[in-house]
Design a protein around this motif. Structure first.
Motif, PDB file in Angstrom:
ATOM      1  N   GLU A  93     -15.417  17.546 121.965  1.00  0.00           N
ATOM      2  CA  GLU A  93     -15.256  17.514 123.414  1.00  0.00           C
ATOM      3  C   GLU A  93     -16.546  17.086 124.110  1.00  0.00           C
ATOM      4  O   GLU A  93     -17.640  17.539 123.748  1.00  0.00           O
ATOM      5  CB  GLU A  93     -14.849  18.904 123.910  1.00  0.00           C
ATOM      6  N   ALA A 146     -15.879   9.534 122.047  1.00  0.00           N
ATOM      7  CA  ALA A 146     -14.852   8.699 122.681  1.00  0.00           C
ATOM      8  C   ALA A 146     -13.877   8.313 121.583  1.00  0.00           C
ATOM      9  O   ALA A 146     -14.211   8.363 120.397  1.00  0.00           O
ATOM     10  CB  ALA A 146     -15.486   7.453 123.277  1.00  0.00           C
ATOM     11  N   ARG A 184     -10.799   9.331 132.855  1.00  0.00           N
ATOM     12  CA  ARG A 184     -11.571   9.069 131.635  1.00  0.00           C
ATOM     13  C   ARG A 184     -10.840   8.128 130.677  1.00  0.00           C
ATOM     14  O   ARG A 184     -11.358   7.799 129.621  1.00  0.00           O
ATOM     15  CB  ARG A 184     -11.865  10.384 130.906  1.00  0.00           C
ATOM     16  N   MET A 185      -9.623   7.747 131.037  1.00  0.00           N
ATOM     17  CA  MET A 185      -8.812   6.913 130.144  1.00  0.00           C
ATOM     18  C   MET A 185      -8.715   5.501 130.681  1.00  0.00           C
ATOM     19  O   MET A 185      -8.636   5.294 131.886  1.00  0.00           O
ATOM     20  CB  MET A 185      -7.402   7.486 130.027  1.00  0.00           C
ATOM     21  N   ILE A 225     -10.328   6.688 125.488  1.00  0.00           N
ATOM     22  CA  ILE A 225     -10.596   7.959 126.187  1.00  0.00           C
ATOM     23  C   ILE A 225     -12.074   8.242 126.000  1.00  0.00           C
ATOM     24  O   ILE A 225     -12.536   8.388 124.866  1.00  0.00           O
ATOM     25  CB  ILE A 225      -9.758   9.124 125.621  1.00  0.00           C
ATOM     26  N   ASP A 226     -12.805   8.282 127.104  1.00  0.00           N
ATOM     27  CA  ASP A 226     -14.259   8.423 126.998  1.00  0.00           C
ATOM     28  C   ASP A 226     -14.796   9.204 128.198  1.00  0.00           C
ATOM     29  O   ASP A 226     -14.784   8.687 129.301  1.00  0.00           O
ATOM     30  CB  ASP A 226     -14.882   7.024 126.932  1.00  0.00           C
ATOM     31  N   VAL A 264     -13.720  12.437 125.395  1.00  0.00           N
ATOM     32  CA  VAL A 264     -12.510  13.243 125.211  1.00  0.00           C
ATOM     33  C   VAL A 264     -12.759  14.648 125.737  1.00  0.00           C
ATOM     34  O   VAL A 264     -13.884  15.144 125.737  1.00  0.00           O
ATOM     35  CB  VAL A 264     -12.061  13.331 123.735  1.00  0.00           C
ATOM     36  N   ARG A 265     -11.676  15.262 126.177  1.00  0.00           N
ATOM     37  CA  ARG A 265     -11.739  16.653 126.629  1.00  0.00           C
ATOM     38  C   ARG A 265     -10.699  17.425 125.848  1.00  0.00           C
ATOM     39  O   ARG A 265      -9.761  16.854 125.305  1.00  0.00           O
ATOM     40  CB  ARG A 265     -11.403  16.747 128.123  1.00  0.00           C
ATOM     41  N   ASP A 295      -7.042  16.696 126.093  1.00  0.00           N
ATOM     42  CA  ASP A 295      -6.527  15.451 125.508  1.00  0.00           C
ATOM     43  C   ASP A 295      -5.960  15.680 124.112  1.00  0.00           C
ATOM     44  O   ASP A 295      -5.341  14.777 123.536  1.00  0.00           O
ATOM     45  CB  ASP A 295      -7.630  14.392 125.411  1.00  0.00           C
ATOM     46  N   LEU A 302      -4.518  13.893 117.821  1.00  0.00           N
ATOM     47  CA  LEU A 302      -5.929  13.949 118.181  1.00  0.00           C
ATOM     48  C   LEU A 302      -6.349  15.412 118.245  1.00  0.00           C
ATOM     49  O   LEU A 302      -5.739  16.215 118.951  1.00  0.00           O
ATOM     50  CB  LEU A 302      -6.144  13.277 119.540  1.00  0.00           C
ATOM     51  N   VAL A 356      -9.312  17.892 119.143  1.00  0.00           N
ATOM     52  CA  VAL A 356     -10.561  17.935 119.908  1.00  0.00           C
ATOM     53  C   VAL A 356     -11.261  19.260 119.631  1.00  0.00           C
ATOM     54  O   VAL A 356     -10.730  20.328 119.939  1.00  0.00           O
ATOM     55  CB  VAL A 356     -10.301  17.758 121.421  1.00  0.00           C
TER      56      VAL A 356
END
Ligand SMILES: *[C@@H]1O[C@H](CO)[C@@H](O)[C@H](O)[C@H]1NC(C)=O
Ligand SMILES: *[C@@H]1O[C@H](CO)[C@@H](O)[C@H](O)[C@H]1NC(C)=O
Length: 314
Positions: free
Chosen positions: A148, A152, A178-179, A190-191, A193-194, A197, A219, A221
């Motif tokens: 997190e 990215a 962020r996407m 996605i940069d 990521v949280r 996500d 994904l 995270v």
């Protein structure tokens, strides 16, 4: 193409020739607001297709079908004529053309001529669009286990179709700030990521007759903080007799101790291990009674353990 519903080309050409000779001498019916036409349709390759007519003029005595807009021998498909006084059913009598197992080459304009009893005729056009069923796209991600706020991720949808949509946990993906989607919508970035996500991503491709989704890419995270858990030797202790040993279990290197939710002031009876993981109070005094927590942090976040209550008997 085969035309089982209409008569074969060879069998009907003489009749056709006669009909055309008659038509050449007749007038076109002027176009009306409700035009005689072929209902345009989209079809899947290999499917049997029925081209239907709409707004058929009354008193039809037959239909002649052509591929394309040219009404000549080379574009002739089929024709059917009947005696109108006799009741007849079936696609040919209602002005339909069945095309078995359409191919991409069957895509295009079709023309139908309604032959009327009074030797007039009316012409209609329609479109047949034949598509291949879309094949399953492949979704690949640059990485699937990410941290997190640090990492990215790029996901790319491999497909030949032009229409690409994205799904997150099986519903349409809501793009966050962020996407970013590439211009052709095939790459999602996605940069950074949280945590929110995390989940399953799919790309979905479609054309007018079909749609299909890629296998999901999950994904994961990781959040950099590790939840610490405190452990204590005994929570009920006797003043001046007992000692208390508390240990903070965490992977993080930075640990602090809290006493009643405030930073703990170390007294001379208290000792921290070198890695700050273990706090020892020896001997314990009544003023040490209260809630202890350990708190871990890294540059992006911090978290605290569940408090441990120390009860001091005196
Ligand atoms: C998406 O799915 C994952 C895995 O099933 C789940 O952990 C996550 O909470 C879901 N996220 C949202 C926003 O629904
Ligand atoms: C904890 O300390 C109290 C008081 O000193 C004692 O009575 C009790 O037996 C201890 N409990 C354990 C599990 O050691």
């Amino acid at each position: 193409m085969e035309f089982p519903a209409a008569s074969s080309r060879r069998g009907l050409v003489p009749w056709m020739g006669l009909l055309l000779a008659v038509f050449l001498l007749t007038l076109w019916i002027p176009p009306t607001t409700v035009r005689f036409a072929i209902v345009s349709i989209n079809a899947a390759e290999g499917q049997d297709v029925i081209l239907r007519t709409r707004n058929r003029p009354p008193n039809c005595a037959g239909f002649i079908w052509y591929r394309g807009e040219k009404k000549d021998y080379y574009h002739f498909i089929a024709s059917v004529a009947w005696h109108v006084r006799r009741y007849k059913t079936g696609p040919e009598y209602s002005g339909s053309l069945i095309i078995r197992k359409v191919t991409l080459k069957d895509t295009g304009t079709y023309t139908v001529i309604a032959v009327l009893q009074n030797s007039l005729r009316e012409i209609g056009f329609g479109l047949l669009n034949v598509y291949q069923r879309v094949s399953m796209p492949t979704l690949l991600a640059s990485n699937t286990i990410v941290t997190e706020n640090e990492d990215a991720v790029d996901m790319t949808c491999y497909t030949d179709e032009s229409s690409t949509n994205w799904l997150f946990n099986a519903t349409s993906l809501q793009l966050r700030e962020r996407m970013k989607l590439s211009q052709d919508h095939r790459t999602l970035t996605i940069d950074p990521v949280r945590r929110e996500d995390a989940g399953n991503y799919q790309c979905k491709v479609s054309n007018p007759i079909s749609s299909t989704e890629s296998a999901p890419v999950e994904l994961d995270v990781k959040t950099p903080e590790a939840q610490p858990s405190g452990r204590v030797s005994n929570t009920t202790v006797t003043e001046n007799e007992d000692a208390v040993v508390m240990t903070c279990y965490t992977d993080e290197s930075s640990k602090n101790w809290l006493f009643n939710a405030m930073s703990l002031r170390l007294k001379e009876r208290m000792k921290l291990s070198e890695d700050h993981r273990t706090l020892t109070i020896d001997p314990v005094r009544r003023e040490d009674a209260g809630n202890y927590q350990c708190k871990v942090s890294n540059p992006v976040s911090s978290t605290e353990s569940v408090p441990v209550e120390i009860d001091v008997k005196y």
